[in-house]
Design a protein around this motif. Structure first.
Motif, PDB file in Angstrom:
ATOM      1  N   UNK A   1      -6.860  -1.127  -2.953  1.00 33.22           N
ATOM      2  CA  UNK A   1      -5.674  -1.000  -3.948  1.00 33.22           C
ATOM      3  C   UNK A   1      -6.005   0.156  -4.924  1.00 33.22           C
ATOM      4  N   UNK A   2      -7.299   0.638  -5.427  1.00 30.56           N
ATOM      5  CA  UNK A   2      -7.614   1.646  -6.238  1.00 30.56           C
ATOM      6  C   UNK A   2      -7.502   2.907  -5.708  1.00 30.56           C
ATOM      7  N   UNK A   3      -8.114   2.870  -4.433  1.00 33.50           N
ATOM      8  CA  UNK A   3      -8.240   4.396  -3.781  1.00 33.50           C
ATOM      9  C   UNK A   3      -8.156   4.160  -2.124  1.00 33.50           C
ATOM     10  N   UNK A   4      -7.246   4.618  -1.644  1.00 31.85           N
ATOM     11  CA  UNK A   4      -7.044   4.024  -0.039  1.00 31.85           C
ATOM     12  C   UNK A   4      -8.126   4.897   0.920  1.00 31.85           C
TER      13      UNK A   4
ATOM     14  N   UNK B   1       9.057   2.110   6.471  1.00 34.66           N
ATOM     15  CA  UNK B   1       8.569   2.834   7.682  1.00 34.66           C
ATOM     16  C   UNK B   1       6.954   2.236   7.735  1.00 34.66           C
ATOM     17  N   UNK B   2       6.329   1.974   6.727  1.00 34.01           N
ATOM     18  CA  UNK B   2       5.001   1.497   6.759  1.00 34.01           C
ATOM     19  C   UNK B   2       4.877  -0.167   7.227  1.00 34.01           C
TER      20      UNK B   2
ATOM     21  N   UNK C   1      -3.732   5.478   7.299  1.00 37.33           N
ATOM     22  CA  UNK C   1      -4.527   4.891   6.519  1.00 37.33           C
ATOM     23  C   UNK C   1      -4.115   3.570   6.001  1.00 37.33           C
ATOM     24  N   UNK C   2      -2.835   3.640   5.757  1.00 39.16           N
ATOM     25  CA  UNK C   2      -1.987   2.360   5.314  1.00 39.16           C
ATOM     26  C   UNK C   2      -2.150   1.205   6.407  1.00 39.16           C
ATOM     27  N   UNK C   3      -1.678   1.393   7.509  1.00 39.38           N
ATOM     28  CA  UNK C   3      -1.872   0.372   8.718  1.00 39.38           C
ATOM     29  C   UNK C   3      -3.475  -0.001   8.884  1.00 39.38           C
ATOM     30  N   UNK C   4      -4.297   1.008   8.933  1.00 40.13           N
ATOM     31  CA  UNK C   4      -5.803   0.567   9.010  1.00 40.13           C
ATOM     32  C   UNK C   4      -6.213  -0.365   8.004  1.00 40.13           C
ATOM     33  N   UNK C   5      -5.797   0.014   6.720  1.00 41.43           N
ATOM     34  CA  UNK C   5      -6.315  -0.959   5.595  1.00 41.43           C
ATOM     35  C   UNK C   5      -5.314  -2.178   5.596  1.00 41.43           C
ATOM     36  N   UNK C   6      -4.280  -2.247   5.837  1.00 42.02           N
ATOM     37  CA  UNK C   6      -3.150  -3.477   5.578  1.00 42.02           C
ATOM     38  C   UNK C   6      -3.948  -4.333   6.790  1.00 42.02           C
ATOM     39  N   UNK C   7      -4.312  -3.903   7.936  1.00 42.64           N
ATOM     40  CA  UNK C   7      -4.851  -4.687   8.997  1.00 42.64           C
ATOM     41  C   UNK C   7      -6.137  -5.410   8.327  1.00 42.64           C
ATOM     42  N   UNK C   8      -6.673  -4.744   7.736  1.00 44.16           N
ATOM     43  CA  UNK C   8      -8.248  -5.169   7.232  1.00 44.16           C
ATOM     44  C   UNK C   8      -8.228  -6.101   6.109  1.00 44.16           C
TER      45      UNK C   8
ATOM     46  N   UNK D   1       0.783  -1.177   0.059  1.00 44.13           N
ATOM     47  CA  UNK D   1       0.057   0.054  -0.087  1.00 44.13           C
ATOM     48  C   UNK D   1       0.854   1.315  -0.188  1.00 44.13           C
ATOM     49  N   UNK D   2       1.885   1.209   0.775  1.00 47.12           N
ATOM     50  CA  UNK D   2       2.780   2.229   0.974  1.00 47.12           C
ATOM     51  C   UNK D   2       3.371   2.517  -0.747  1.00 47.12           C
ATOM     52  N   UNK D   3       3.821   1.685  -1.468  1.00 48.98           N
ATOM     53  CA  UNK D   3       4.484   1.644  -2.864  1.00 48.98           C
ATOM     54  C   UNK D   3       3.481   2.379  -3.674  1.00 48.98           C
TER      55      UNK D   3
END
Length: 197
Positions: free
Chosen positions: A158-161, A54-55, A133-140, A44-46
């Motif tokens: 993946x289209x729009x965080x 860091x992400x 947002x990255x951590x919130x969504x990666x967990x989900x 997601x960071x990329x």
């Protein structure tokens, strides 16, 4: 699976030391979840032009305190500078908000951005940084997740965080209402902001 390693740990501890401490603090299933969240956070960071390493670290430590005993949480809430209303909630909320205390104390990570992302991953918030947002969504959406709607959540995220954040908050509220569970006020406030994104 590639070897887990963090170039920068935001801590006096090495990458290997942080990984070993986290592994010792939880069961195998939880540790594997944290590894998958770390890998998803990196992706997601990329996609969102954010610091991948860091992400990945923030994603890895997000559940560091998930299995801390309840009594220990209560002690920290009472003795440290936490809102005493937290005592009316449980580990589902605590492991993000109060979990930051254990990350600072045990892993010596004091980076405000990482700590804020961990703090917000259980509730969401009205304002969220890219790392939040990255951590919130990666967990989900990490690959081990398997719930109705997870494929759609992945596609949207993946289209729009930002739309992913709105999707997760709506999904979580629906789940909590269906189970007739209490809803943390910050999550409702977050939904009111992110549902329009």
């Amino acid at each position: 699976m590639t070897k887990l390693t963090f170039k920068k740990t935001y801590s006096p501890l090495s990458s290997d030391e942080i990984i070993a401490k986290e592994k010792a603090n939880m069961d195998k299933k939880r540790f594997e979840h944290c590894v998958r969240v770390s890998e998803t956070a990196r992706k997601l960071a990329k996609l969102n032009h954010y610091d991948e390493d860091k992400a990945a670290l923030a994603g890895f430590v997000h559940d560091y305190a998930k299995q801390v005993p309840v009594e220990e949480y209560c002690k920290v809430i009472k003795e440290q500078d936490f809102d005493k209303d937290l005592l009316n909630w449980n580990r589902a909320i605590w492991h993000g908000i109060v979990g930051t205390y254990f990350i600072e104390h045990d892993l010596k990570i004091r980076d405000p951005e990482i700590l804020t992302a961990v703090r917000r991953h259980t509730t969401g918030d009205t304002e969220m940084t890219m790392l939040d947002k990255i951590v919130f969504m990666a967990d989900f959406i990490e690959p081990g997740r398997d719930f109705p709607g997870v494929d759609e959540a992945r596609k949207i995220t993946y289209a729009n965080i930002d739309e992913g954040v709105g999707y997760q908050l709506a999904h979580t509220l629906e789940f909590l209402v269906e189970k007739r569970n209490r809803i943390y006020p910050r999550t409702i406030a977050a939904y009111n902001v992110w549902s329009t994104k």
